[in-house]
Write a protein that holds these residues in place. Sequence first.
Motif, PDB file in Angstrom:
ATOM      1  N   GLY A 137      60.523  47.786  20.961  1.00  0.00           N
ATOM      2  CA  GLY A 137      60.495  47.614  19.514  1.00  0.00           C
ATOM      3  C   GLY A 137      61.865  47.786  18.891  1.00  0.00           C
ATOM      4  O   GLY A 137      62.245  47.053  17.972  1.00  0.00           O
ATOM      5  N   LEU A 138      62.631  48.748  19.378  1.00  0.00           N
ATOM      6  CA  LEU A 138      63.978  48.979  18.867  1.00  0.00           C
ATOM      7  C   LEU A 138      64.890  47.796  19.179  1.00  0.00           C
ATOM      8  O   LEU A 138      65.707  47.384  18.341  1.00  0.00           O
ATOM      9  CB  LEU A 138      64.547  50.268  19.470  1.00  0.00           C
ATOM     10  CG  LEU A 138      63.871  51.562  18.991  1.00  0.00           C
ATOM     11  CD1 LEU A 138      64.205  52.722  19.925  1.00  0.00           C
ATOM     12  CD2 LEU A 138      64.289  51.893  17.563  1.00  0.00           C
ATOM     13  N   MET A 139      64.738  47.237  20.370  1.00  0.00           N
ATOM     14  CA  MET A 139      65.555  46.082  20.744  1.00  0.00           C
ATOM     15  C   MET A 139      65.218  44.877  19.870  1.00  0.00           C
ATOM     16  O   MET A 139      66.113  44.132  19.448  1.00  0.00           O
ATOM     17  CB  MET A 139      65.337  45.750  22.223  1.00  0.00           C
ATOM     18  CG  MET A 139      65.915  46.788  23.176  1.00  0.00           C
ATOM     19  SD  MET A 139      65.559  46.428  24.924  1.00  0.00           S
ATOM     20  CE  MET A 139      66.497  44.929  25.145  1.00  0.00           C
ATOM     21  N   ASP A 140      63.944  44.692  19.567  1.00  0.00           N
ATOM     22  CA  ASP A 140      63.541  43.567  18.713  1.00  0.00           C
ATOM     23  C   ASP A 140      64.110  43.728  17.305  1.00  0.00           C
ATOM     24  O   ASP A 140      64.589  42.759  16.701  1.00  0.00           O
ATOM     25  CB  ASP A 140      62.016  43.473  18.662  1.00  0.00           C
ATOM     26  CG  ASP A 140      61.416  42.988  19.977  1.00  0.00           C
ATOM     27  OD1 ASP A 140      62.165  42.424  20.801  1.00  0.00           O
ATOM     28  OD2 ASP A 140      60.197  43.196  20.184  1.00  0.00           O
ATOM     29  N   LEU A 141      64.067  44.946  16.763  1.00  0.00           N
ATOM     30  CA  LEU A 141      64.621  45.191  15.429  1.00  0.00           C
ATOM     31  C   LEU A 141      66.121  44.952  15.399  1.00  0.00           C
ATOM     32  O   LEU A 141      66.672  44.455  14.411  1.00  0.00           O
ATOM     33  CB  LEU A 141      64.327  46.628  14.992  1.00  0.00           C
ATOM     34  CG  LEU A 141      62.923  46.932  14.479  1.00  0.00           C
ATOM     35  CD1 LEU A 141      62.779  48.424  14.241  1.00  0.00           C
ATOM     36  CD2 LEU A 141      62.638  46.167  13.192  1.00  0.00           C
ATOM     37  N   ALA A 142      66.795  45.311  16.496  1.00  0.00           N
ATOM     38  CA  ALA A 142      68.249  45.161  16.556  1.00  0.00           C
ATOM     39  C   ALA A 142      68.690  43.709  16.532  1.00  0.00           C
ATOM     40  O   ALA A 142      69.866  43.421  16.284  1.00  0.00           O
ATOM     41  CB  ALA A 142      68.796  45.858  17.810  1.00  0.00           C
ATOM     42  N   LYS A 143      67.751  42.790  16.763  1.00  0.00           N
ATOM     43  CA  LYS A 143      68.070  41.370  16.652  1.00  0.00           C
ATOM     44  C   LYS A 143      68.082  40.915  15.187  1.00  0.00           C
ATOM     45  O   LYS A 143      68.568  39.832  14.873  1.00  0.00           O
ATOM     46  CB  LYS A 143      67.048  40.543  17.430  1.00  0.00           C
ATOM     47  CG  LYS A 143      67.071  40.809  18.943  1.00  0.00           C
ATOM     48  CD  LYS A 143      65.923  40.077  19.634  1.00  0.00           C
ATOM     49  CE  LYS A 143      65.890  40.404  21.126  1.00  0.00           C
ATOM     50  NZ  LYS A 143      64.722  39.774  21.803  1.00  0.00           N
ATOM     51  N   ILE A 144      67.518  41.765  14.295  1.00  0.00           N
ATOM     52  CA  ILE A 144      67.408  41.403  12.881  1.00  0.00           C
ATOM     53  C   ILE A 144      68.491  42.082  12.050  1.00  0.00           C
ATOM     54  O   ILE A 144      69.192  41.432  11.270  1.00  0.00           O
ATOM     55  CB  ILE A 144      66.014  41.786  12.339  1.00  0.00           C
ATOM     56  CG1 ILE A 144      64.915  41.138  13.181  1.00  0.00           C
ATOM     57  CG2 ILE A 144      65.885  41.411  10.865  1.00  0.00           C
ATOM     58  CD1 ILE A 144      63.513  41.608  12.822  1.00  0.00           C
ATOM     59  N   ILE A 145      68.623  43.397  12.225  1.00  0.00           N
ATOM     60  CA  ILE A 145      69.622  44.184  11.483  1.00  0.00           C
ATOM     61  C   ILE A 145      70.225  45.211  12.428  1.00  0.00           C
ATOM     62  O   ILE A 145      69.677  45.468  13.512  1.00  0.00           O
ATOM     63  CB  ILE A 145      68.990  44.914  10.267  1.00  0.00           C
ATOM     64  CG1 ILE A 145      67.871  45.836  10.730  1.00  0.00           C
ATOM     65  CG2 ILE A 145      68.522  43.936   9.208  1.00  0.00           C
ATOM     66  CD1 ILE A 145      67.393  46.781   9.665  1.00  0.00           C
ATOM     67  N   PRO A 146      71.342  45.827  12.052  1.00  0.00           N
ATOM     68  CA  PRO A 146      71.934  46.854  12.927  1.00  0.00           C
ATOM     69  C   PRO A 146      71.005  48.074  13.060  1.00  0.00           C
ATOM     70  O   PRO A 146      70.542  48.625  12.066  1.00  0.00           O
ATOM     71  CB  PRO A 146      73.230  47.228  12.198  1.00  0.00           C
ATOM     72  CG  PRO A 146      73.535  46.077  11.314  1.00  0.00           C
ATOM     73  CD  PRO A 146      72.202  45.523  10.896  1.00  0.00           C
TER      74      PRO A 146
END
Length: 322
Positions: free
Chosen positions: A213-222
């Motif tokens: 989940g953290l990796m997926d979010l990191a594709k959107i914002i820092p």
Amino acid sequence: MNLSLQIKPFAFSLKRPLQTAQGILANKEGWLLKVTNSSGKCGWGEVSPIDSQEIKQCKTILDSISKCADRDVLEESITKGPGALGFGLGSALADLDEAMRSGPAQCWLPPPQSAILLRSGKSFLKDLESYLEHSYKRKEVLTFKLKVAIKPNDIERTMISKVLERLPMNYRLRLDANSGWDRCQALEWANYFLNDVRLEWIEQPLHTDDIKGLMDLAKIIPIALDESLIKYPALRKNWKSWQIRHPTLEGDPRVLLKSLQDGKTNIAISTAFETGIGRRWVNHLAAIQQTTQTPTAPGLAPGWLPSSNLFSHNPKIVWDTV
């Protein structure tokens, strides 16, 4: 090499309790270490975990270490317990080595300007406006940090919107959820900040174990990892977004020092509310971080520690204060 190891317990209270998604931090306790060689040269360390279980583990290991320990025993003990123990022993030995090379006048770098950790209570807007007013007069550009995932999303959204109404476009904002959101909440916040350049990062929005989940979010914002790095140290090598590094909690500081000297990027240095002995390392590493290709304001939480000689940059004064 035979060394003398002295240990002193300490405790103190923050100037005000810090509320996070995981609870309230109001007090710190731990141990100061003094390692002395046969020539009288000494090195200073600090063991100050935040987790109560780790405090017990550190005490057990420190009690088992001989007061007149062999250097090899101390080096081996660095990796036998929590990261806070590794920091204490590693920092003391590194300090001793530097004292043997350079004498007492060692070069500790002063800290760069810190991010401002705002209180999350009713006075946060008043505090923000005061900091902004002073920064305009001094022509400074500030970074602010807010603890979130404490109150319901709608209340915090209103709170953040009031911050953004006042925050100039060249200032920066960090949100720290301390693992307090689920994926849907985190995605809502990611979309909320999608085109806002003032957001520097959201820190640890999801549970420490939700790496996907953290990796997926990191594709959107820092996204900056914090607690996940403590639980899964291997992530320090391959997490490509920001890393929040707490030197006094993560182990032998010589490892982090070398990484920064080698130019490792996307590292932010952060306090864990330590005494002056541990803070020397935090400040020094934060200064070195500024020389990398991704300099950023450290998180030193100015204004949260009480005024006391316990926080002096002179380790002997700190030691004598306890």
